[in-house]
Design an enzyme around this catalytic site. Structure first.
Site, PDB file in Angstrom:
ATOM      1  N   ARG A 115      39.299  42.139  50.996  1.00  0.00           N
ATOM      2  CA  ARG A 115      40.051  42.244  49.747  1.00  0.00           C
ATOM      3  C   ARG A 115      39.178  42.901  48.680  1.00  0.00           C
ATOM      4  O   ARG A 115      38.035  42.498  48.468  1.00  0.00           O
ATOM      5  CB  ARG A 115      40.477  40.861  49.258  1.00  0.00           C
ATOM      6  CG  ARG A 115      41.294  40.054  50.255  1.00  0.00           C
ATOM      7  CD  ARG A 115      41.540  38.644  49.702  1.00  0.00           C
ATOM      8  NE  ARG A 115      42.185  37.772  50.683  1.00  0.00           N
ATOM      9  CZ  ARG A 115      43.507  37.655  50.816  1.00  0.00           C
ATOM     10  NH1 ARG A 115      44.316  38.346  50.041  1.00  0.00           N
ATOM     11  NH2 ARG A 115      44.024  36.849  51.724  1.00  0.00           N
ATOM     12  N   GLY A 130      47.844  43.706  42.193  1.00  0.00           N
ATOM     13  CA  GLY A 130      48.460  44.762  42.976  1.00  0.00           C
ATOM     14  C   GLY A 130      47.844  46.130  42.788  1.00  0.00           C
ATOM     15  O   GLY A 130      48.355  47.106  43.336  1.00  0.00           O
ATOM     16  N   THR A 134      44.159  45.288  49.898  1.00  0.00           N
ATOM     17  CA  THR A 134      43.719  44.254  50.817  1.00  0.00           C
ATOM     18  C   THR A 134      44.005  44.745  52.237  1.00  0.00           C
ATOM     19  O   THR A 134      45.078  45.298  52.502  1.00  0.00           O
ATOM     20  CB  THR A 134      44.473  42.938  50.560  1.00  0.00           C
ATOM     21  OG1 THR A 134      44.062  42.406  49.303  1.00  0.00           O
ATOM     22  CG2 THR A 134      44.194  41.914  51.654  1.00  0.00           C
ATOM     23  N   GLN A 285      43.335  33.031  46.928  1.00  0.00           N
ATOM     24  CA  GLN A 285      43.087  33.815  45.725  1.00  0.00           C
ATOM     25  C   GLN A 285      43.565  33.017  44.517  1.00  0.00           C
ATOM     26  O   GLN A 285      44.504  32.234  44.617  1.00  0.00           O
ATOM     27  CB  GLN A 285      43.858  35.139  45.807  1.00  0.00           C
ATOM     28  CG  GLN A 285      43.543  36.137  44.717  1.00  0.00           C
ATOM     29  CD  GLN A 285      44.170  37.491  45.000  1.00  0.00           C
ATOM     30  OE1 GLN A 285      44.127  37.972  46.116  1.00  0.00           O
ATOM     31  NE2 GLN A 285      44.760  38.089  43.990  1.00  0.00           N
ATOM     32  N   HIS A 813      66.056  43.043   4.930  1.00  0.00           N
ATOM     33  CA  HIS A 813      65.779  44.068   3.929  1.00  0.00           C
ATOM     34  C   HIS A 813      66.536  45.362   4.199  1.00  0.00           C
ATOM     35  O   HIS A 813      67.185  45.932   3.309  1.00  0.00           O
ATOM     36  CB  HIS A 813      64.273  44.366   3.874  1.00  0.00           C
ATOM     37  CG  HIS A 813      63.947  45.473   2.911  1.00  0.00           C
ATOM     38  ND1 HIS A 813      63.909  46.785   3.297  1.00  0.00           N
ATOM     39  CD2 HIS A 813      63.688  45.451   1.586  1.00  0.00           C
ATOM     40  CE1 HIS A 813      63.624  47.535   2.234  1.00  0.00           C
ATOM     41  NE2 HIS A 813      63.479  46.749   1.192  1.00  0.00           N
TER      42      HIS A 813
END
Length: 873
Positions: A115, A130, A134, A285, A813
């Site tokens: 990875r 992403g 991996t 992870q 406003h």
């Protein structure tokens, strides 16, 4: 200097350093050290990547490719392909091959996962989810070497390059490590969020699971089963519909437990990848959930709290404010609320009140005490409907679901509050009577007092001789004095409102018409914002007649700046933003724009014609009442209309004069910044606006703090947050974020955008989408489309044919000024700046709140989602 080790074990103490092992590797090492189940492995460190790049001379093509990048996606894609090819075709050096093979065999030489782990990855502010690659089921040393090079090259994918550019991360600052772990032959796997990434609630855990490897879930190739679990009780709140979901209750509880422990280890909500093999759970992870809006500071023992964004709900802009701007507004707002609660005009706050926290540069207000009382809650929702209908609806929907979660109200009784307020109420009432009885005299006296008060403040600021006393003046004395100026003008403002309401009521009752007084409400004579636009138009006409070009140094422009130079092109309540007097380019640009378009004379004529029409309409209404009701009724109506016009526009004066005080504070604080530059503690005088006043006063009092670093960090956050479009309308202390009302299922007409009708009239024209009034180049008759507007935008209203805003309501406003200009306007059109494009032809109907697309070649775009979502890998 010796090279760092090529390989670091996940159990090694050094592995927790992201500079060595990248974000992913460092996080896995921290999980391992916390005793959580992480597959055994090692990391090919960032030092190996840098040495590989240096030895193969890859830093040269990297620098060349990145320096040539532009915004063309094709060029980014081509650069990516060339760099990836250079990495993956380079030979693996002997020193690297030997170190990786030894670590691989020590791991058991079985299937592994490789990875990528970049140094700018899995950060709290940018997950890089992403962006890098991996490689799974790697078998054999040769295949592992190729996987390492592939992970290295993925630092230069198109998406990774674009992501770094978007987040302002320099390409030369990043390196990539490679995490190598034993492959987990998952029977079921997925992701777990220790806070709900959609609603933001920190007390909910979301689990997604599917059979097989978790890569199928995170890549989006399968639709996973989904559970939502109460983090405290572990009770399942929602579960998959199908009975065959592959995560038994006991296993779900174990996965949730591991996720909660991971969040505790990092001290923040986590996005965790997990897998189950042979009945054992593994964590693969963990990264921060970067899409969550931060929580406001916790109020001890206060129960559930609900916050509104002050500037979005009240001023209509979602951008952050500078630390100096927030500090001034927070102190002023605290004094304003204290005034209405106690009747005291003096603000005694020396620190930020806890009910006015700042989150990501935006001021929020705790409205829980109001929501705890149903009648007050109804009034808040009803009152907000006119200012910001989107927030009003969202608040009503939230209360319908959650009112029972709020604690019972505590505090002073209404009788005690009224007793404390009695002296100020009498003073207000006396001022109101005076304003109604003698409006011209009262107006002149109040404005004279305001001018005298601001002159005294100017003198006081000039007397402050040291940077510390100057900073204290801006932080403490000026907000309280500004509050005095504002509250002194309230009787005149209320008298204007009462006179208008009274006249309108009489016209409806005596003439049966509610539209009759509409022209009387336009081109009010004492509105300083309208006066500023009229002066710009007058200058444009004068230059057109003389055949000259306006100049920032010209006497006429300088005279204009003496009257209006305290204003800013945008977000003028932020003390940290430049004023027109500092950079007159915007004013000169407007004058030139009016002149080029031939609009200077037309705009001034509109002012003059509008004022004349208001007088004529008033006379006609009085005459009609005299004919139908008699002379006494006509005298009453004439008196009310006269008072309204004598006071007309004064409701804009408090903000106008508040901005004058803000400009004084800015000038004073710049003196402090200049002194700090001279002392070598800041690089630029304007950096002082990016230092929190607490830090600033501490340094000026002799404490040692790195002002340069503080200003740099705050400026970086400010610049990053300026681009944030999704700001919650409601922020709840459990983390829930509400970005708007629930989507309705009412069928929308094709090609029609629906908002809130705020100024009547119909106009067809070409769209001009703007994010700032500066450099607008708006052409006469174009439809001005903006997220919101404030007084700095008002001069553009003279050119626009219609106005469309993303936020705001009937009393915002932009809506008020649009009505005074007779400009058709629609507010609260969700995503208007994204769904409309410059050059597109539309019809704006300010009566029914619609924007109809007339360009047949451009179908209506879909509404943009109001809730941010995250990506995973």
């Amino acid at each position: 200097m010796s090279e760092l080790p090529v390989v670091t074990g996940l159990t090694d103490p050094e592995a927790v350093d992201p500079a060595r092992t990248g974000g992913k590797g460092a996080n896995l090492a921290r999980l391992t050290r916390a005793g959580l189940p992480v597959p055994a492995g090692f990391v090919v460190g960032t030092s190996a990547y840098r040495r590989f790049v240096r030895e193969h001379g890859l830093d040269v093509p990297i620098g060349q490719e990145m320096s040539r990048l532009d915004d063309d996606p094709a060029s980014v894609e081509a650069a990516s392909q060339r760099l990836r090819q250079a990495f993956e075709s380079a030979a693996l050096p002997e020193w690297l091959r030997e170190a990786v093979e030894a670590a691989y065999h020590a791991l058991g030489a079985g299937p592994v996962a490789a990875r990528s782990s970049a140094t700018a990855e899995d950060l709290p502010q940018a997950s890089f989810a992403g962006q890098q690659e991996t490689v799974l089921d790697v078998a054999g040393a040769a295949e592992l070497g190729a996987a390492v090079r592939r992970c290295w090259s993925s630092l230069w994918t198109t998406r990774a390059i674009a992501y770094r550019r978007r987040h302002g991360i320099g390409h030369e600052q990043v390196a990539v490590a490679v995490v190598v772990q034993r492959m987990v032959p998952a029977e079921v796997a997925g992701v777990l969020f220790t806070a709900d990434p959609v609603t933001g609630r920190r007390d909910h855990v979301v689990v997604e699971a599917a059979a097989g490897l978790g890569e199928a879930v995170v890549s989006g190739r399968v639709t996973p089963d989904r559970w939502v679990v109460d983090a405290r009780t572990r009770s399942v709140l929602t579960r998959p519909d199908r009975e065959s979901a592959g995560l038994p209750t006991d296993l779900l509880d174990r996965v949730v437990g591991l996720g909660v422990r991971a969040a505790e280890a990092f001290g923040s909500p986590q996005d965790v990848e997990w897998a189950v093999a042979d009945g054992r759970c593994w964590l693969l992870q963990s990264r921060p959930i970067t899409s969550l809006f931060p929580l406001p500071p916790a109020a001890e023992g206060a129960g559930l709290r609900v916050y509104l964004p002050v500037t979005l709900a009240a001023q209509g802009f979602a951008e952050p404010m500078t630390p100096a701007g927030n500090a001034f507004l927070r102190t002023l707002a605290g004094g304003w609320v204290g005034y209405w609660l106690t009747g005291s005009r003096r603000n005694e706050h020396q620190a930020a009140p806890p009910w006015l926290p700042t989150v990501l540069g935006r001021l929020f207000v705790d409205i829980t005490p109001l929501l705890q009382r149903p009648r007050l809650a109804d009034r808040v929702i009803s009152g907000m409907r006119m200012k910001d209908p989107t927030t009003s609806t969202a608040l009503r929907e939230w209360l319908e679901r959650n009112a029972d979660r709020l604690a019972r109200p505590v505090g002073h009784t209404a009788v005690r509050r009224l007793t404390r307020w009695a002296p100020e109420a009498l003073s207000l009432l006396a001022g109101l009577v005076t304003a109604i009885a003698a409006p011209r005299h009262h107006r002149r006296r109040v404005l004279s007092r305001t001018d005298a008060g601001l002159a005294r403040l100017e003198r006081e600021a000039a007397r402050r001789s040291t940077p510390l006393t100057q900073a204290e003046f801006v932080d403490r004395a000026l907000p309280a004095a500004t509050l005095d100026l504002i509250t002194d003008q309230l009787p005149a403002v209320y008298a204007e409102i009462l006179a208008r309401a009274g006249a309108e009521w009489l016209v409806r009752r005596w003439l049966g018409s509610s539209a009759g007084p509409e022209p009387v409400r336009r081109w009010l004579p004492h509105d300083p914002t309208l006066a500023m636009g009229a002066e710009l138009a007058r200058l444009a006409r004068a230059h057109a007649v003389a055949g000259t070009e306006p100049s920032a140094t010209g006497p006429d422009v300088q005279e204009f700046l003496r009257a209006y130079g305290h204003r800013a092109p945008d977000r003028e309540i932020d003390l940290g933003l430049p004023r027109l007097a500092e950079d007159p380019a915007y004013a000169v640009e407007l004058i030139r724009g009016y002149r080029r378009a031939g609009a200077g004379g037309d705009a001034l004529a509109r002012f003059e014609a509008g004022a004349a029409a208001a007088r004529v309409t008033a006379d006609e209404l009085v005459a009609a009442v005299r004919r139908t009701r008699g002379r006494p009724h006509a005298i009453v109506l004439r008196a009310l209309l006269h008072r309204y016009r004598e006071l007309g526009g004064l409701r804009e004066r408090p903000k106008f004069d508040m901005v004058r005080a803000i400009a004084l504070g800015r000038r004073t604080l710049r003196r402090v910044g200049a002194a700090l530059v001279a002392d070598g503690r800041l690089d630029d005088a304007d950096d002082v606006f990016f230092v929190d006043p607490v830090d600033l006063r501490a340094v000026l009092a002799g404490e040692q703090r790195d002002l340069r670093a503080l200003a740099g960090a705050n400026r970086h956050e400010f610049e990053r947050e300026v681009g944030r479009r999704a700001v919650p309308r409601l922020l709840v202390s459990d983390g829930e974020t509400v970005y708007g009302p629930a989507a309705t299922h009412t069928a929308q007409r094709p090609g029609v955008l629906v908002g809130t009708a705020v100024s009547p009239g119909v106009h067809e024209g070409v769209v001009r989408v703007l994010d700032s009034p500066v450099g607008a180049e708006l052409q006469p008759g174009e439809v001005l489309v903006a997220a919101s507007t404030d007084p700095g935008w008002t001069p553009l209203f003279l050119l626009a044919g219609a106005l469309v805003m993303e936020v705001g309501g009937v009393v915002s406003h932009g809506a008020v000024v649009a009505r005074e200009y007779g400009l058709p306007a629609v507010a609260a059109v969700a995503g208007a700046t994204s769904r409309l494009r410059t050059g597109q032809r539309v019809r704006v109907d300010g009566g029914d709140g619609t924007v109809t697309l007339l360009d047949p070649a451009e179908p209506a775009a879909q509404a943009i989602p109001m809730t941010p979502t995250g990506a995973h890998s």
